[in-house]
Design an enzyme around this catalytic site. Structure first.
Site, short mmCIF file in Angstrom:
data_model
loop_
_atom_site.label_atom_id
_atom_site.label_comp_id
_atom_site.label_asym_id
_atom_site.label_seq_id
_atom_site.Cartn_x
_atom_site.Cartn_y
_atom_site.Cartn_z
N HIS A 34 0.83 -1.21 0.00
CA HIS A 34 0.00 0.00 0.00
C HIS A 34 0.87 1.26 0.00
O HIS A 34 0.50 2.29 0.56
CB HIS A 34 -0.99 0.00 1.18
N GLY A 121 -8.25 -14.07 -7.49
CA GLY A 121 -8.71 -13.47 -6.23
C GLY A 121 -7.83 -13.83 -5.05
O GLY A 121 -8.26 -13.78 -3.90
N LEU A 124 -2.42 -12.38 -6.05
CA LEU A 124 -1.18 -12.62 -6.80
C LEU A 124 -1.22 -11.96 -8.18
O LEU A 124 -0.46 -12.31 -9.08
CB LEU A 124 -0.92 -14.13 -6.93
N SER A 127 -5.18 -10.27 -12.37
CA SER A 127 -5.74 -9.27 -13.29
C SER A 127 -4.64 -8.54 -14.05
O SER A 127 -4.74 -8.35 -15.26
CB SER A 127 -6.66 -8.30 -12.56
N GLU A 159 -7.06 -0.44 -15.62
CA GLU A 159 -7.64 -0.85 -14.33
C GLU A 159 -8.27 0.36 -13.61
O GLU A 159 -9.35 0.28 -13.06
CB GLU A 159 -6.53 -1.49 -13.49
N ASP A 171 1.71 -3.88 -9.68
CA ASP A 171 1.42 -5.20 -10.24
C ASP A 171 1.72 -5.24 -11.73
O ASP A 171 2.34 -6.19 -12.24
CB ASP A 171 -0.05 -5.56 -10.01
N TYR A 220 -10.11 -0.77 -0.46
CA TYR A 220 -8.87 -0.27 -1.08
C TYR A 220 -9.02 1.21 -1.43
O TYR A 220 -8.19 2.04 -1.05
CB TYR A 220 -8.59 -1.09 -2.34
C1 GLA Z 1 -3.01 -4.26 -5.04
C2 GLA Z 1 -2.81 -3.11 -6.02
C3 GLA Z 1 -1.37 -2.61 -5.99
C4 GLA Z 1 -0.91 -2.31 -4.58
C5 GLA Z 1 -1.24 -3.46 -3.64
C6 GLA Z 1 -0.97 -3.13 -2.20
O1 GLA Z 1 -2.27 -5.36 -5.44
O2 GLA Z 1 -3.14 -3.53 -7.32
O3 GLA Z 1 -1.24 -1.48 -6.83
O4 GLA Z 1 -1.46 -1.10 -4.12
O5 GLA Z 1 -2.61 -3.85 -3.73
O6 GLA Z 1 0.38 -2.95 -2.00
#
Ligand code: GLA
Length: 385
Positions: A34, A121, A124, A127, A159, A171, A220
Site C-alpha cells: 500500500h 482473487g 497474486l 488481473s 484498471e 502489479d 482499497y
Molecule cells: C493491489 C494493487 C497494488 C498495490 C497493492 C498493495 O495489489 O493492485 O497497486 O497497491 O494492492 O500494496
C-alpha cells in the site's frame, strides 16, 4: 502447465487460424504494501504463474475473447462509441483495448484465447497478468511495439479508468519488468528500479489462505482516500509534501497530531513501510536474510494494526509460519483482506514447512491451504511455439 501443450491447437480448432502467444506473470510482493499509490517504494518479484493470450488477426473490427479457465466467451466492437465495463473478467481484456485506442492506436480486429494458472482473487495479480498479456497480444497483432514500462502504465490506466479499481503501478510494472532470480525495488514516483539478489538457499513460499479478497476494492479505494486526507492536512504545514512519500516519521509525529486518529494510523503505516523497504533493500544487498525477515514481520504488524487490511486467516498463517523451522520472515502480500502470505524459507526446510504449516492452518481454520514455491521469474513476453 499441462493445458498449455495443446493451447495453440485449441486456438486453431476454435478460430481456424494459427496464433502468436504472449505470456505475462503474476507477482508476489516481498515488502512495501500500500505504498505504490503514495508515490513510495515496493519490492515485488514476478512468479512462475502466468496468463497466456493467444492471438490472430480478424478482418473486421471485432475482438472476440474466450477464457478457457471460465469456459466463457465475450465480444467487443472496436468502433463502439462509448464502451462500458461489464463487471466481469472481460473488462481486463477490453479495458486494455479501450486504453490503447484512447491513446491513439487504431487496433486491428483479433481473436483471443486466454488461459491462466495465477490463482484468481488470491492477491497474486491475476488481473495485471491478463492485462499485460492482452496488451502485448493486441499491439503485436496490429504490428506495433511498446516499451515494457509504457505497457505497465497503460495497463494500470485500464484498471483505474475502465475497471474502476484505483490500483497503483506495482502489479503491472513487475509483470512487465520482472527479472529471473531477482527482486525488484521500484520507486513508484520516478519509476527507477534496482534489481536485488535473493539470498542463496532461501526460497519464496506463498501460502494461499483460500479466503478470496472479494469486496476488497471498496476498502482499497477508502484507504487511498484516507491517505489523501492525510496529505492535504500535512501539506498545510509542509508545502513540499505532495504524497506520503515525502513525509518522515518525525514529520508525522510533529505535524500529524490533529489528524483524525484513523488517518494518523493509515499515514503511519505508509511512512514506516517506505522506510522498511529501503532498509530491506540494504539487507538483501548484504545477504542478510534475518534482517529482511524482521522487516517483513514489522510490515505485517503495521498492515494488521495501523492499515487494517489483514484478516484472521492471514494473521493465523503468518503466526504459524513464525513457529516453523527455517523461516526468516512471513507477511501478508498484496492488497489484503484474504489472499496469500509470502514466506522466506530456507530451501532445505520447505517440505517440512509445507507439511506443518499446511496441517496446522487447516486444523485452526477448517480451510485447506494451497502452498506454492516459486522462483523470482522473468517478466512478460512472446512465447516461441
Ligand atoms: C493491489 C494493487 C497494488 C498495490 C497493492 C498493495 O495489489 O493492485 O497497486 O497497491 O494492492 O500494496
Amino acid at each position: 502447465m499441462k493445458a498449455l501443450e495443446e493451447f495453440p491447437k485449441r486456438f486453431v480448432d476454435r478460430y481456424g487460424s494459427s496464433p502468436r502467444i504472449f505470456r505475462a506473470p503474476g507477482r508476489v510482493n516481498l515488502i512495501g504494501e500500500h505504498t505504490d499509490y503514495n508515490d513510495g517504494f515496493v519490492m515485488p518479484a514476478a512468479i512462475n504463474f502466468n496468463t497466456w493470450v493467444a492471438v490472430a488477426p480478424r478482418e473486421d473490427r471485432k475482438l472476440t475473447a474466450y477464457s478457457e479457465n471460465l469456459a466463457e466467451g465475450a465480444e467487443f466492437d472496436l468502433d463502439a462509441p462509448s464502451p462500458r465495463p461489464r463487471h466481469d473478467w472481460s473488462d481486463y481484456v477490453f479495458g486494455v483495448a479501450v486504453m490503447l485506442q484512447q491513446a491513439g492506436e487504431r487496433l486491428r480486429g483479433a481473436d483471443l484465447l486466454i488461459l491462466g494458472d495465477v490463482p484468481l482473487g488470491a492477491g497474486l495479480s491475476s488481473s495485471a497478468s491478463i492485462e499485460v498479456a492482452t496488451g502485448y497480444a493486441l499491439l503485436n497483432n496490429t504490428g506495433l511495439a511498446i516499451e515494457p514500462v509504457a505497457l505497465a502504465k497503460l495497463c494500470q490506466s485500464a484498471e483505474n479508468n475502465f475497471v474502476g479499481m484505483r490500483c497503483g503501478i506495482m502489479d503491472q510494472f513487475i509483470s512487465c519488468c520482472g527479472h529471473a532470480g531477482r527482486a525488484l525495488m521500484l520507486d513508484c514516483r520516478s519509476l527507477d528500479y534496482r534489481l536485488l539478489p535473493l539470498p542463496p538457499d532461501v526460497s519464496l513460499v506463498i501460502c494461499n489462505t483460500m479466503v478470496k479478497h472479494a469486496l476488497a476494492s471498496g476498502e482499497y479505494n477508502k484507504r487511498r482516500a484516507e491517505c489523501e486526507a492525510g496529505v492535504s492536512r500535512l501539506a498545510r504545514d509542509l508545502p513540499r509534501v505532495r504524497a506520503l512519500r515525502d513525509v518522515t516519521l518525525t514529520d508525522l509525529e510533529r505535524y500529524g497530531r490533529d489528524l483524525p486518529e484513523l488517518v494518523f494510523r493509515r499515514c503511519r503505516h505508509v511512512v514506516s513501510e517506505n522506510a522498511r523497504v529501503l532498509e530491506a533493500a540494504g539487507a538483501l544487498e548484504r545477504g542478510d536474510a534475518a534482517a529482511f525477515g524482521r522487516l517483513m514481520a514489522e510490515s505485517h504488524r503495521s498492515l494488521r494494526d495501523d492499515y487494517e487490511v489483514s484478516c484472521p486467516e492471514l494473521d493465523m498463517m503468518v503466526d504459524l509460519a513464525g513457529h516453523a523451522q527455517g523461516v526468516f520472515g512471513a507477511r501478508m502480500t498484496g492488497g489484503g483482506f484474504g489472499g496469500c502470505t509470502i514466506n522466506l524459507v530456507r530451501t532445505e526446510h520447505i517440505d517440512e514447512f509445507k507439511r506443518t504449516v499446511g496441517r496446522e492452518y487447516e486444523h485452526a481454520t477448517g480451510r485447506e491451504p494451497q502452498i506454492y514455491v516459486s522462483p523470482a521469474a522473468e517478466g512478460a513476453g512472446e512465447v516461441q511455439t
